[in-house]
Design an enzyme around this catalytic site. Structure first.
Site, short mmCIF file in Angstrom:
data_model
loop_
_atom_site.label_atom_id
_atom_site.label_comp_id
_atom_site.label_asym_id
_atom_site.label_seq_id
_atom_site.Cartn_x
_atom_site.Cartn_y
_atom_site.Cartn_z
N PHE A 191 35.76 86.54 35.69
CA PHE A 191 36.27 85.19 35.95
C PHE A 191 37.69 85.17 36.50
CE2 PHE A 191 33.60 85.15 32.02
CZ PHE A 191 32.43 84.71 32.62
N ALA A 215 37.88 85.33 44.86
CA ALA A 215 37.87 84.29 45.88
C ALA A 215 36.45 83.96 46.33
CB ALA A 215 38.74 84.68 47.08
N GLU A 223 41.20 90.69 37.58
CA GLU A 223 41.65 90.97 38.94
C GLU A 223 42.97 91.74 38.91
OE1 GLU A 223 41.54 87.57 41.50
OE2 GLU A 223 42.68 88.54 43.09
N ARG A 255 38.75 81.85 38.14
CA ARG A 255 37.73 81.11 38.89
C ARG A 255 38.25 79.80 39.50
NH1 ARG A 255 31.78 80.62 36.14
NH2 ARG A 255 30.54 80.81 38.01
N GLN A 260 37.98 94.01 38.24
CA GLN A 260 37.46 93.36 39.44
C GLN A 260 38.08 93.96 40.70
OE1 GLN A 260 37.97 89.18 37.31
NE2 GLN A 260 37.34 88.85 39.43
N ARG A 301 46.83 78.21 46.85
CA ARG A 301 45.48 77.63 46.86
C ARG A 301 45.48 76.24 46.23
NH1 ARG A 301 40.01 78.90 47.86
NH2 ARG A 301 40.62 80.81 48.90
N GLU A 329 33.08 80.33 42.81
CA GLU A 329 34.06 79.41 42.25
C GLU A 329 33.75 77.92 42.41
OE1 GLU A 329 38.25 81.48 42.93
OE2 GLU A 329 36.92 81.74 44.64
N PHE A 348 41.18 79.70 41.14
CA PHE A 348 42.45 80.30 41.59
C PHE A 348 43.45 79.25 42.08
CE2 PHE A 348 44.91 83.30 44.33
CZ PHE A 348 44.99 84.38 43.49
#
Lengths: 795, 429
Positions: A237, A519, A241, A351, A206, A319, A727, A353
């Protein structure tokens, strides 16, 4: 109205189109990273040597036995690394470790002529491991003070004043599980050394730019010597990342050491054993309500299970803290965040985060407290929604708070919720062994990377002499339909039919320094960049067309491939215009750039406006629970979700439904278990295959599933008035969990505050029913500590 | 992928199986179709078109599997596209959603896939796969395939199979390969010699006599399900809960009993049915009660060199039967506990009780204490409550990632209460 959100007439955005690769998907023609192996000559295959200790020092590693296995070419170890022996950006993840930090940690990689040869070679690599004490759970980490990274505090108002004013104060604990990504395509990379020692890595990633950077630093080369490409992913998902980087680096290292292409693909069990997951959390909380049920104060300590290294745990925790309020105004807040260091896989993006985890803490509080406050949970939630003029605990004004109430009222209306509540009450009165319940929950989710710098993107748009268009952007396709949307944006901005635009795979030599496709920001950021590039070309073409049409450049209209004056008196077609521009030596390609304006965030004080806007949604879910076993079914789900003005409605619908079911999986079914005993297997992931880790299947699909996109929802300042969608819908699944909680209560008494483990598996639901039955009517008796769960008591 | 197999209502049926579990050598001489063979991006097959236009694919990785499972159901000759309501998991076009229960999707949430399935029409004239159903399929060929190191053998007859087994006792017998395939793929197991017995004609009979019903050990579960067509209600209740359609299209009763897993789903049902196992060896045949068959964890009285030939279910069948499976997921999961009940209740009294249990001991077991506590007693709430207490204590359930021992024990008792509640509801209704 900003130029960015304004749509021309008859735009290609907003049309419900299938996924741009759908025809390839359904015929098996779509290529994924590992499919390239069969088209590549002389490939070597990489297999890990995994150490079965949760924590151990490797005192000796003997690779000679592997070299004796026919077909084994070499064994990659730390000694082969010319650059930095690290797979991450925090430099706390040795790629070839001398200290094993979790059960199944790979210490070296065997390269073989076949995967089988590499596998057999890996089996005979010998190592001496000196076991070290291991932390196997978050509870143990808290007990032994095993933390990593900063411990931020989110704070507003005066918490003691809030509690002093409260008529009801409750406190409790809640520990809930993480989630395995279980992307259908496991992690994969294929690396080559090109001419002139240039390294080319295909990676299912990703974040190609970061894959490139990690490969470069492992090889000790500058970024310009490495190109990373992602064709498409079979699901990401968030699990691709950060996790692909080290694996791509192993493949690239193998390619530079041997001069041959190296393929690395984890099988499912390796993937589950080696890669990070959604963070499980522990929360201890105290909450105060006034007499009417308004939340006055929330104090909490939330601890994320970071696993063995930092990975993305710090921003995940940030987050989580920034979403503990969900859609609710909480005047006095004090939330402490911590990251546990445990000897487990290093937990990572998934997803939402951290957002889902923060929100779950507070939705659980509301679900538990509503009966104790004597309020219908729907009413309790409604009373606490943000109102105009209010800000989040970190100080960001909540834009469009009326949309929370808007989606809420609409979902209650669409779902005929009030009438169905009556029907459910009647059903429950007539059924001793089966109970139903209906719950409604809201979502407010902040869009943009918390870290302001990541909110930028680039694109490269080519118009060829024949009028065909090739676009390239920094975002990756993992099934979410980003490329479909980007094609629609380019066609809309240039004013040409969709079939004139083609999209090339994401690669770092086309668009550099990209942010992760994460994000939910892929369409906002890359759409902005593509639109910018297309506008540059379009402006130049307007000048050319103006001369040809005998009008001013501002009076040219390009739509559906036809170029005309505004009044339609003269026209030419797109292909003619493009060729004319070429002959006049007008540049027909452009680099586009976009950065999100108006963001600021101070990670030290935890204050600022980190988000461009909020995405809103609400879901109403009805479940039916079997009192004999705790098994359940989802009978009906109604969702109203705010995607702004949709860029691609079929794609957005897919994101909403898929996100919801994935969220329901996290909260009900997907049950990660590790060996927490003191034996040999301590720290080992027990659920390491599809046979033991259960994803939602057809049986978890809601029997009736109605999704409505909030109408008239244009979002000012975002590409073509749209909103991010990747998300936020995942968190609509809180309604499933809350419906289960209410159905459990129906086996006892409606006035009991039901505690429910997460995931709420049939077994967890069964024990909750048993407690509810035992509690019967008197509410006080319910407040007993169940096994494996926290405690709820009146403070 | 799709394999051409002998059909029930047509000469050939297209049967979907898990490609990852089928050894390539096991398909020698067979006709196989994959998603690539159904259509192309330019000319999509009807199944592919519905999936594409309805958003049935997102990342696309699971999609070819769904396409094949969906195509098999599309071509099922007895699928009734009559627009009628066929029940909870059937579309108005007769599409049985269980056909897709063995395919997982992580992206879509399944709704668009269901809608694609329910939107399918019937095959049109000129559809070569539809036409193909009129001619018989190619029979599997006797095969001996070797890569120099390892051998795959598909003998033509039972005696040839027994002969080979006698000569080489270390042979790995595969009969559907749904368990062994996982061992190979995930655990790195390798067989020096694999002996495929799943198409041996001697093992594929379905015979009904006055005294018993005989199910060939190499019939697939789907073949038994369709062959019995509801004749044994306990098995009819078992089949939809046994793994997935994809697995049932390959898995066999012989395989399920042969691996001897304590969490296999057929033994609890067959124990309740008082089934007997027919074992065949080079020296002849013998028959043993299934209740005496299992001797320890994945161990049985089957001798080296013997094969399971058939399972016999005595007739007449008990009047009140049920199969209850406790698992995390309703479709396609492995049991935490499975319970088979077969009770004869005459004038309110339990005359005979057989209860088979899986998942609570090293082998599947009979709940003897509970059975005797029920027999001779009135079928009443107090009898059932007392018996449920005993049932909870049968076996030695363990704690694992599927369920706690407490839950497993509790579910045994609950299963009897549930059976009782259901029997009362039926009487009232």
């Amino acid at each position: 109205m900003s130029n960015l959100s304004q749509r021309p007439e008859n735009p290609v955005v907003g049309v419900a189109l299938p996924h741009e690769s759908a025809g390839l998907h359904v015929t098996g023609a779509a290529l994924y990273t590992d499919d390239l192996v069969h088209r590549t000559k002389d490939v070597l295959h990489a297999h890990p040597v995994q150490v079965p200790h949760a924590h151990a020092r490797i005192t000796a590693l003997r690779t000679e036995p592997a070299m004796a296995v026919p077909g084994v070419v070499t064994v990659l170890t730390a000694e082969d690394v010319p650059g930095l022996n690290d797979a991450g950006v925090s430099h706390d993840e040795p790629l070839f470790p001398s200290e094993v930090m979790f059960h199944g940690h790979a210490v070296c990689w065997v390269l073989g002529e076949t995967w089988e040869a590499a596998r057999l070679g890996a089996q005979v690599v010998e190592f001496d491991a000196e076991p070290l004490p291991a932390v196997a759970t978050v509870a143990e980490a808290i007990e032994t003070d095993s933390f990593q990274g900063a411990q931020p505090v989110l704070s507003r108002g005066d918490i003691e004043e809030g509690f002093a004013k409260a008529a009801h104060v409750f406190s409790g604990e809640f520990e809930f599980s993480g989630q395995e990504h279980f992307y259908l395509e496991t992690q994969a990379a294929l690396a080559f050394v090109d001419e002139n020692e240039q390294v080319f890595v295909h990676s299912s990633t990703q974040h190609p730019s970061e894959t490139q950077e990690i490969v470069a630093h492992v090889l000790g080369r500058p970024s310009h010597a490495v190109t990373a490409q992602c064709l498409r992913m079979g699901g990401g998902f968030g699990g691709k990342e950060m996790q692909p980087h080290g694996l791509a680096a192993v493949a690239a290292l193998g390619a530079t050491v041997t001069g041959r292409p190296v393929r690395l693909r984890l099988n499912r069990t390796q993937d589950m054993l080696m890669t990070g997951k959604r963070h499980g959390f522990h929360a201890r909380w105290r909450v105060g309500f006034d007499l009417e049920g308004h939340v006055l104060a929330l104090e909490a300590t939330v601890t994320a299970d970071g696993g063995w290294s930092m990975d993305l745990s710090a921003p995940v925790l940030a987050r989580a803290l920034c979403h503990i309020d969900n859609a609710y105004w909480i005047p006095h807040v004090r939330v402490h965040g911590r990251i546990a260091k445990t000897n487990k896989q290093s937990n990572t993006a998934f997803r939402g985060f951290g957002g889902p985890q923060g929100m779950l803490v507070f939705e659980d509080i509301l679900g538990r407290c509503a009966p104790l406050l004597g309020l219908d949970p729907i009413e309790l939630r409604r009373r606490n929604f943000y109102q105009a003029g209010q800000s989040t605990p970190y100080g960001q004004p909540v834009r469009h708070p009326e949309r929370i109430a808007g989606v809420w009222e609409q979902v209650i209306d669409n779902g005929d919720v009030l009438a169905r509540q009556q029907e459910i009450a009647a059903f429950n009165a007539g059924h001793e062994h089966t109970k139903r319940a209906l719950a409604v929950t809201p979502v407010k989710f902040g869009i943009s990377f918390n870290l302001t710098a990541f909110n930028q993107a680039g694109a490269l748009v080519h118009v060829y002499k024949d009028g065909s268009v090739l676009i390239n952007h920094g975002g990756t396709e993992m099934g979410q339909g980003l490329h479909t949307k980007m094609l629609q944006v380019a066609a809309t901005t240039l004013g040409i039919p969709l079939d004139r635009v083609r999209l090339a795979p994401t690669r770092t030599d086309k668009v550099p320094n990209t942010s992760a496709t994460a994000a939910s920001s892929g369409a906002d950021l890359n759409g902005g960049a593509i639109k910018n590039a297309c506008e540059q070309i379009r402006e130049r073409l307007h000048v050319v067309a103006a001369t040809r049409l005998g009008c001013g450049p501002g009076e040219v209209r390009i739509a559906e491939g036809s170029v005309s004056t505004l009044d339609g008196t003269a026209s030419l077609d797109w292909d003619e215009l493009v060729m004319a521009a070429y002959l006049q030596r007008v540049q027909l390609f452009a680099a586009g750039y976009y950065r999100t304006e108006g963001l600021h965030w101070d990670a030290t004080t935890f204050r600022g406006s980190p988000f461009k806007y909020f995405a809103y949604g609400a879901a109403a879910t009805e479940v039916e629970v079997d009192g004999f076993t705790g098994a359940y079914r989802t009978l009906r789900v109604d969702i109203v979700h705010d995607v702004g003005d949709s860029l691609s409605p079929l794609v957005d619908l897919g994101q909403i439904e898929g996100g919801f079911v994935q969220g329901a999986g996290w909260l009900t079914l997907e049950d990660l278990r590790w060996d927490t005993g003191d034996g040999q297997g301590r720290g080992r992931l027990l659920t390491q295959a599809a046979s033991t880790y259960k994803l939602p299947s057809f049986s978890e699909m809601p029997e009736e599933f109605n999704v409505t996109l909030l109408p008239h929802a244009e979002e000012e300042g975002v590409v073509y008035g749209s909103k991010a969608v990747g998300e936020p819908p995942l968190m609509l699944a809180f309604s499933v969990r809350e419906a289960l909680r209410q159905a459990v209560a129906a086996f006892g008494s409606p006035s009991i505050g039901v505690e429910l483990a997460s995931p709420a598996t049939p077994e967890a639901v069964y024990w909750a029913i048993e407690r509810a039955r035992a509690a019967g009517t008197p509410p006080a008796a319910v407040i007993q500590p169940p096994p494996r769960e926290g405690r709820l008591s009146r403070a | 992928m799709l394999v051409a197999r002998p059909g029930v209502t047509s000469a050939t049926e297209w049967v979907a199986i898990n490609a990852c579990l089928a050894p390539a050598a096991a398909l020698a001489g067979q006709e196989v179709v994959t998603s690539e063979g159904l259509g192309t991006p330019e000319v999509l097959h009807p199944v592919q078109r519905e999936m594409a236009v309805r958003g049935g694919s997102q990342c696309g990785y699971c999609t070819p599997g769904f396409i094949c499972s969906m195509a098999a159901e599309y071509y099922r000759p007895d699928r009734e596209a009559d627009g009628a309501d066929h029940g909870e998991v059937h579309g108005p076009n007769g599409f049985d959603l269980h056909a897709l229960s063995g395919n997982l999707c992580r992206c879509t949430g399944y709704r668009p896939i269901r809608d694609a399935a329910y939107a399918l029409g019937t095959p049109q004239g000129g559809d070569r796969l539809a036409d193909r159903r009129e001619e018989p399929p190619d029979a599997p060929e006797a095969t001996e395939f070797s890569d120099g190191e390892r051998t795959f053998v598909r003998p033509a007859t039972l005696s040839a199979a027994l002969e080979l087994l006698h000569r080489n006792p270390r042979t790995t017998v595969i009969s559907g390969c749904t368990d062994w395939g996982v061992e190979v793929n995930i655990r790195g197991s390798r067989a020096d010699c694999a002996l495929a017995i799943d198409r041996l004609p001697e093992l594929r009979g379905l015979v009904v006599t006055e005294e018993y019903l005989e199910l060939g050990a190499a019939l697939t579960l789907t073949e038994i399900e369709r062959g019995l067509d509801g004749r044994v209600p306990l098995l009819a209740e078992l089949f939809p809960q046994f793994a997935s359609r994809l697995i049932r299209n390959s898995a066999t009763l012989g395989g399920n009993l042969g691996t001897g897993s304590p969490i296999g789903d057929s033994p609890p049902a067959l124990l309740a049915l008082d089934a007997r196992v027919v074992l065949s060896g080079i020296g002849g045949e013998r028959e043993v009660p299934l209740a005496d068959y299992f001797t320890g964890y994945r161990q049985s009285v089957r001798r080296t060199g013997e094969l399971i030939k058939a399972v016999r279910i005595p007739l007449p069948l008990a009047g009140l039967t049920a199969f209850q499976k406790i698992a995390k997921r309703r479709f396609d999961d492995i049991s935490s506990v499975a319970i088979g009940f077969a009770l004869d209740i005459d004038e309110g009294t339990v005359r005979r009780a057989r209860i088979g249990l899986g998942g609570i001991a090293a082998t599947p077991i009979r709940a003897y204490h509970t059975e005797s506590a029920l027999e001779g007693q009135p079928w009443t709430r107090s009898t059932v409550l007392a018996a449920a207490g005993l049932l909870r204590a049968e076996g030695t359930p363990m704690d694992d990632h599927r369920a706690s021992s407490r839950y497993r024990a509790a579910m045994l008792g609950q299963s009897l209460l549930k059976l009782y509640a259901r029997s009362i509801e039926e009487v009232v209704a």
